[in-house]
Design an enzyme around this catalytic site. Structure first.
Site, PDB file in Angstrom:
ATOM      1  N   TYR A  96     -12.646 -69.214   2.648  1.00  0.00           N
ATOM      2  CA  TYR A  96     -11.487 -67.855   4.531  1.00  0.00           C
ATOM      3  C   TYR A  96     -12.219 -69.392   5.651  1.00  0.00           C
ATOM      4  CZ  TYR A  96     -12.148 -66.241   9.240  1.00  0.00           C
ATOM      5  OH  TYR A  96     -12.744 -65.204  10.531  1.00  0.00           O
ATOM      6  N   SER A 145     -11.641 -69.106  14.363  1.00  0.00           N
ATOM      7  CA  SER A 145     -13.226 -68.314  14.297  1.00  0.00           C
ATOM      8  C   SER A 145     -15.044 -69.329  14.653  1.00  0.00           C
ATOM      9  CB  SER A 145     -13.315 -68.217  12.595  1.00  0.00           C
ATOM     10  OG  SER A 145     -14.375 -67.943  12.736  1.00  0.00           O
ATOM     11  N   LYS A 172      -9.502 -71.855   8.146  1.00  0.00           N
ATOM     12  CA  LYS A 172      -9.044 -71.429   9.566  1.00  0.00           C
ATOM     13  C   LYS A 172      -9.063 -73.459  10.459  1.00  0.00           C
ATOM     14  CE  LYS A 172      -9.308 -67.342  10.491  1.00  0.00           C
ATOM     15  NZ  LYS A 172      -8.228 -66.478  11.279  1.00  0.00           N
TER      16      LYS A 172
HETATM   17  N1  UFG Z   1     -25.683 -58.064   8.675  1.00  0.00           N
HETATM   18  C1  UFG Z   1     -26.505 -57.741   8.180  1.00  0.00           C
HETATM   19  N2  UFG Z   1     -26.316 -56.876   7.113  1.00  0.00           N
HETATM   20  C2  UFG Z   1     -25.110 -56.089   7.214  1.00  0.00           C
HETATM   21  C3  UFG Z   1     -23.822 -56.978   7.492  1.00  0.00           C
HETATM   22  C4  UFG Z   1     -24.505 -58.652   8.500  1.00  0.00           C
HETATM   23  O1  UFG Z   1     -28.135 -57.753   8.093  1.00  0.00           O
HETATM   24  O2  UFG Z   1     -24.642 -54.973   6.374  1.00  0.00           O
HETATM   25  C5  UFG Z   1     -25.976 -59.734   9.024  1.00  0.00           C
HETATM   26  C6  UFG Z   1     -25.907 -60.964   8.849  1.00  0.00           C
HETATM   27  O3  UFG Z   1     -26.550 -61.440   8.374  1.00  0.00           O
HETATM   28  C7  UFG Z   1     -25.770 -62.164  10.605  1.00  0.00           C
HETATM   29  C8  UFG Z   1     -25.247 -60.628  11.945  1.00  0.00           C
HETATM   30  O4  UFG Z   1     -25.401 -59.266  10.792  1.00  0.00           O
HETATM   31  O5  UFG Z   1     -26.908 -62.023  10.970  1.00  0.00           O
HETATM   32  C9  UFG Z   1     -24.028 -60.877  11.511  1.00  0.00           C
HETATM   33  O6  UFG Z   1     -22.678 -61.116  10.217  1.00  0.00           O
HETATM   34  P1  UFG Z   1     -21.818 -60.569   9.849  1.00  0.00           P
HETATM   35  O7  UFG Z   1     -21.623 -60.932   9.051  1.00  0.00           O
HETATM   36  O8  UFG Z   1     -21.197 -58.578  11.169  1.00  0.00           O
HETATM   37  O9  UFG Z   1     -21.243 -61.707  10.588  1.00  0.00           O
HETATM   38  P2  UFG Z   1     -20.793 -63.066  10.783  1.00  0.00           P
HETATM   39  O10 UFG Z   1     -21.865 -63.427  11.816  1.00  0.00           O
HETATM   40  O11 UFG Z   1     -21.445 -63.331   9.371  1.00  0.00           O
HETATM   41  O12 UFG Z   1     -19.808 -63.512  10.698  1.00  0.00           O
HETATM   42  C10 UFG Z   1     -18.700 -63.987  11.533  1.00  0.00           C
HETATM   43  C11 UFG Z   1     -16.706 -63.344  11.447  1.00  0.00           C
HETATM   44  C12 UFG Z   1     -16.659 -64.594   9.515  1.00  0.00           C
HETATM   45  C13 UFG Z   1     -17.245 -65.745  10.528  1.00  0.00           C
HETATM   46  C14 UFG Z   1     -18.030 -65.945  10.345  1.00  0.00           C
HETATM   47  C15 UFG Z   1     -19.249 -67.275  11.246  1.00  0.00           C
HETATM   48  O13 UFG Z   1     -17.366 -61.881  10.609  1.00  0.00           O
HETATM   49  O14 UFG Z   1     -15.634 -63.964  10.400  1.00  0.00           O
HETATM   50  O15 UFG Z   1     -18.833 -64.688  12.267  1.00  0.00           O
HETATM   51  O16 UFG Z   1     -18.811 -67.210  12.418  1.00  0.00           O
HETATM   52  F1  UFG Z   1     -16.815 -66.838   9.505  1.00  0.00           F
END
Ligand code: UFG
Length: 292
Positions: A97, A73, A101
């Site tokens: 988590y 990831s 990885k």
């Molecule tokens: N976000 C919101 N509201 C929500 C959910 C997410 O505003 O309800 C925002 C987050 O703050 C972020 C973006 O949307 O800015 C993406 O969030 P995600 O949770 O979809 O994805 P992340 O990038 O945080 O997480 C992903 C993977 C994880 C991994 C991470 C780091 O889901 O498994 O990338 O690479 F760890």
């Protein structure tokens, strides 16, 4: 082709499977993946993700199957100092988590160092979204979705009233977090490219980013899904989510050069296929009564 449902920590069952079938290679996707849950239940994450992987690798080695593609990831880049993230960036992890990885990547590198018969490709996924274009296969998280697009999708079909936008004061184009979304079909193709690469005699243990190389903000994603669905997504501007990075996107050069793979779908197609799946299956694989 056959199907067996086995817990990777169940070594006797894995032994039996590998004794009964000769595998050329393994694509290892199995793992728990919710960041928040991993903070609360580290034992569960280390036990499942790490022990499951070690058991799998041991059984593979014992049966002479030493070709692996592993789902890593972009989380291993932590909060990167600059973008795009290249595969040479320093690695870190901010939660259990992410550490699973990172540890599994290191375990793979050590195993290759000890036995050069192994051929291993570690794929660092950025943010997979969308669904199969048929509308039959898509993501169906249990409970409240952690990730952006599954949540937006549930708002669009009327299962949740609004989306919390986590952080509006980042130094990005519109103040919201920027990520590198990638269509799941492109991601799947990246695995085929990796499998093909494993037949290359010169491959050892290699790592590749799977992303599009483009950064998209939360508000841009919401607008794209609104356009694809014709639905309005009510927003609640909320504070930053602890542990979130500001801006993360991939350098795609290495994968393009060495895997001969590049993503072909853009945000519009990701949202089109996400909505096609969502509108045909508003309750995923379940029914209104079986979901939270
Ligand atoms: N976000 C919101 N509201 C929500 C959910 C997410 O505003 O309800 C925002 C987050 O703050 C972020 C973006 O949307 O800015 C993406 O969030 P995600 O949770 O979809 O994805 P992340 O990038 O945080 O997480 C992903 C993977 C994880 C991994 C991470 C780091 O889901 O498994 O990338 O690479 F760890």
């Amino acid at each position: 082709m056959s199907y067996a449902q086995i817990d990777l920590r169940d070594k006797p069952a894995l032994e039996q499977l590998f004794a009964s079938t000769k595998f050329n290679a393994v694509i290892h996707f199995a793992g728990l993946k919710a960041v928040g849950e991993s903070v609360e239940k580290p034992f569960m994450y280390y036990n499942n993700n790490i022990i499951g992987t070690i058991t799998l690798l041991e059984v593979m080695a014992a049966h002479g199957c030493k070709r692996l593609v592993f789902s890593s990831s972009a989380t291993v880049y932590g909060w990167p100092n600059e973008v795009p993230c290249t595969e040479e960036f320093p690695l870190s992890a901010a939660n259990p988590y992410g550490r699973t990885k990172l540890f599994i990547e290191e375990i793979c590198r050590d195993i290759y160092r000890s036995d050069s018969e192994w051929k291993i490709i570690l794929l660092r996924y950025f943010n997979p979204v969308g669904a199969h274009p048929s509308g039959y296969i898509g993501e169906d998280p249990r409970g409240i979705p952690n990730n952006l697009m599954p949540f937006v999708q549930q708002v669009a079909v009327g299962r949740r009233p609004s989306l919390n936008v986590f952080g509006t004061d980042y130094s990005t184009k519109d103040g919201t977090g920027v990520r590198n979304y990638i269509h799941v079909v492109d991601l799947a193709d990246g695995h085929i490219a990796a499998l093909n690469k494993l037949s290359n005699p010169s491959i050892g243990c290699e790592v590749y980013n799977l992303g599009t190389g483009k950064g998209t903000s939360v508000l841009e994603m919401v607008a794209a899904l609104e356009k694809a669905s014709g639905k309005k997504i009510p927003l609640v501007m909320a504070g930053r989510r602890p542990g979130d990075s500001e801006i993360v996107y991939a350098s795609t050069e290495k994968a393009e050069r060495e895997l001969n793979w590049r993503a072909s779908y853009g945000i519009e197609e990701m949202c089109r296929d996400q909505w096609n799946w969502a509108s045909k299956n508003p309750y995923g694989y379940g029914s209104p009564d079986s979901t939270a």
